[in-house]
Design an enzyme around this catalytic site. Structure first.
Site, short mmCIF file in Angstrom:
data_model
loop_
_atom_site.label_atom_id
_atom_site.label_comp_id
_atom_site.label_asym_id
_atom_site.label_seq_id
_atom_site.Cartn_x
_atom_site.Cartn_y
_atom_site.Cartn_z
N VAL A 96 -16.88 42.18 51.24
CA VAL A 96 -17.93 43.18 51.44
C VAL A 96 -19.23 42.49 51.04
CG1 VAL A 96 -18.77 45.49 50.84
CG2 VAL A 96 -16.31 45.02 50.90
N HIS A 138 -22.72 44.30 49.57
CA HIS A 138 -22.86 44.94 48.26
C HIS A 138 -22.30 43.99 47.19
CE1 HIS A 138 -23.10 49.04 46.09
NE2 HIS A 138 -23.00 48.09 45.17
N LEU A 139 -23.21 43.54 46.34
CA LEU A 139 -22.88 42.59 45.29
C LEU A 139 -21.67 43.05 44.47
CD1 LEU A 139 -24.12 40.02 43.87
CD2 LEU A 139 -25.23 41.63 42.32
N HIS A 140 -20.76 42.14 44.18
CA HIS A 140 -19.65 42.45 43.27
C HIS A 140 -19.15 41.17 42.62
CE1 HIS A 140 -18.07 41.85 47.35
NE2 HIS A 140 -16.96 41.40 46.80
N GLN A 141 -18.98 41.27 41.31
CA GLN A 141 -18.46 40.12 40.56
C GLN A 141 -16.96 40.30 40.32
OE1 GLN A 141 -20.01 37.24 38.07
NE2 GLN A 141 -19.78 38.54 36.28
#
Ligand SMILES: [Zn+2]
Length: 173
Positions: free
Chosen positions: A128, A131-134
């Site tokens: 995705v 949308h930023l995600h760590q």
């Protein structure tokens, strides 16, 4: 169910074995229809969205397709794609939730290591990308010892909801 049998609402499987949880069909459909799952998840009840912790500007959520049991992601609520777009507060809290996730995972299981990081852009492997995600991926000696693209069958001994409950229970106050 055969590994390669098409799954309604998800599409044709790619050969990875995954934990299938039909009651989360709505969650999956949302992602498949072009909506942003990381914008949608915070509007769901925690158990349904697999949310483990809500912060002020970011939240921690279990990955629906975990590389390992306890695979978490920390996301800002804001729909931003790039790490450079985070505010100081977002960057700080994403870091804090990442540390808390590590503490919690160590508390509930004998984690021996972690892979932590952000894939920036689809070309870098972001599922995705918008949308930023760590990712916070716990590792154990003898687990699938390379990317799941190599280890096509992943061992997921605990149901996602059980994992979520344990993490919520043990997350620092
Ligand atoms: Zn979003």
């Amino acid at each position: 169910m055969s590994e390669l049998e098409p799954i309604d609402g998800v599409g044709t499987p790619d050969g990875f074995r995954r934990l299938w949880t039909p009651h989360r069909l709505a969650y999956i459909k949302e992602a498949g229809e072009g909506g942003c799952p990381f914008c949608r998840i915070p509007s769901l009840p925690d158990a349904e969205g697999l949310v483990v912790r809500r912060g002020e500007v970011s939240y921690a959520v279990l990955n629906l397709y975990p590389y390992a049991p306890g695979h978490l992601m920390v996301c800002p609520y804001r729909h931003i794609a790039d790490y450079t777009e985070t505010t100081a507060e977002e960057a700080e809290e994403i870091g804090l939730l990442t540390k808390e996730a590590m503490h919690t995972l160590r508390r509930v299981s004998a984690v021996q290591g972690f892979n932590i990081g952000m894939n920036q852009g689809a070309v870098a492997g972001a599922g995705v990308a918008a949308h930023l995600h760590q990712h916070v991926v716990p590792r154990w000696g003898g687990d699938s010892n390379f990317l799941p693209i190599v280890a096509r069958t992943k061992a997921l001994p605990m149901l996602l909801e059980d994992v979520r409950s344990r993490l919520v229970e043990h997350w620092p106050a």
